[in-house]
Design an enzyme around this catalytic site. Structure first.
Site, short mmCIF file in Angstrom:
data_model
loop_
_atom_site.label_atom_id
_atom_site.label_comp_id
_atom_site.label_asym_id
_atom_site.label_seq_id
_atom_site.Cartn_x
_atom_site.Cartn_y
_atom_site.Cartn_z
N PHE A 14 22.80 -47.91 -37.79
CA PHE A 14 24.08 -47.67 -37.09
C PHE A 14 24.03 -48.36 -35.72
CE2 PHE A 14 23.36 -44.47 -40.34
CZ PHE A 14 24.44 -44.52 -41.01
N GLY A 40 13.92 -40.32 -34.66
CA GLY A 40 14.93 -40.71 -35.59
C GLY A 40 14.71 -42.17 -35.93
N ASP A 65 10.24 -39.42 -37.61
CA ASP A 65 11.27 -38.99 -38.55
C ASP A 65 10.82 -37.98 -39.73
OD1 ASP A 65 13.63 -38.95 -40.41
OD2 ASP A 65 14.37 -40.68 -39.00
N GLY A 69 16.81 -37.15 -43.69
CA GLY A 69 18.34 -37.44 -43.58
C GLY A 69 18.75 -36.10 -42.50
N ASP A 135 17.49 -40.33 -31.02
CA ASP A 135 18.49 -40.72 -32.21
C ASP A 135 18.32 -40.00 -33.30
OD1 ASP A 135 20.57 -42.15 -33.14
OD2 ASP A 135 19.65 -43.78 -33.99
N HIS A 138 22.15 -34.99 -34.72
CA HIS A 138 23.26 -35.11 -34.08
C HIS A 138 23.89 -33.69 -33.81
CE1 HIS A 138 22.19 -38.98 -33.62
NE2 HIS A 138 23.32 -39.51 -33.59
N HIS A 163 21.31 -42.66 -28.15
CA HIS A 163 22.11 -43.43 -28.84
C HIS A 163 23.14 -42.53 -29.49
CE1 HIS A 163 23.30 -46.00 -32.43
NE2 HIS A 163 23.69 -46.68 -31.52
N ASP A 164 24.68 -43.02 -29.59
CA ASP A 164 25.68 -42.45 -30.10
C ASP A 164 26.24 -41.55 -28.95
OD1 ASP A 164 25.47 -43.48 -32.83
OD2 ASP A 164 23.83 -42.09 -33.13
MG MG Z 1 22.31 -43.48 -33.93
#
Ligand code: MG
Length: 205
Positions: A14, A40, A65, A69, A135, A138, A163-164
């Site tokens: 992403f 992540g 990670d 998921g 990342d 979230h 990120h995000d």
């Molecule tokens: Mg991201």
């Protein structure tokens, strides 16, 4: 120009090309300060950018990670990918995709995958990082834990990348924006901006 032989954008993920290029440049510049830490990795798109930058800067990447998921990757959720389902485990597994990406990109000697959650990883490695890329999960609780455990690990002059980050809650979830606000309020970092939903913060010396 990335030395990787695999276009990171061909890997599931992403991260935009512009965000990836910024991460690669930051990793290259920060590699001499300490390992590049990614919280992540998913299938490895961002990992390839970080790995290419680390290689160019003479450094290494610790890619953390659990590969099961995030909540949004689970069955029935908006970012679920059935191709990443491990039937035997009854769970997501993005580790094979990451390994394939690292092999195809020729980065297995630069990127060290650490399979486990970020809090456990923080207990086994306590050093300073040249760059920390947040990342991971979230949810607010997960984002706050990642910031609390990994933000202060950034070496003086190094970079914390998040990120995000969406200041407008209509554009995306707020937790990455919340940890950006906390990082800035800490007085430890200076905002160096985007691109996209990536934000780069420089650790002040
Ligand atoms: Mg991201």
């Amino acid at each position: 120009m990335s030395p990787a032989s695999l276009d990171p954008q061909s890997v599931k993920g992403f991260l935009s090309p512009e965000e990836g290029a910024a991460l690669e440049a930051a990793a290259r510049a920060c590699a001499p300060l300490g390992p590049i830490v990614e919280i992540g990795s998913y299938c490895g798109r961002s990992t390839l950018y970080l790995g290419a930058g680390a290689r160019a800067g003479g450094g290494v990447v610790l890619a953390v990670d659990h590969h099961r998921g995030s909540p949004e990757n689970q069955p029935g959720q908006p970012f679920h990918d059935p191709a990443l389902w491990d039937r035997a485990a009854g769970a997501m597994d993005s580790l094979p995709a990451l390994r394939a990406a690292l092999r195809q990109a020729g980065l297995e000697d630069v990127v060290l995958p650490l399979v486990g959650d970020a809090a456990t990883a923080a207990r086994v490695w306590r050093g300073e990082a040249g760059l920390v890329f947040l990342d991971g999960g979230h949810s607010l609780a997960q984002a706050l834990a990642d910031w609390r455990l990994w933000g202060p690990r950034v070496a003086l002059g190094g970079v914390l990348a998040i990120h995000d980050v969406f200041p407008d809650p209509r554009a995306g979830g707020r937790p990455p924006y919340e940890i950006l606000q906390r990082a800035l309020a800490s007085g430890l970092f200076e905002d160096e901006g985007g691109p996209g939903s990536l934000r780069r913060l420089r650790r002040l010396g």
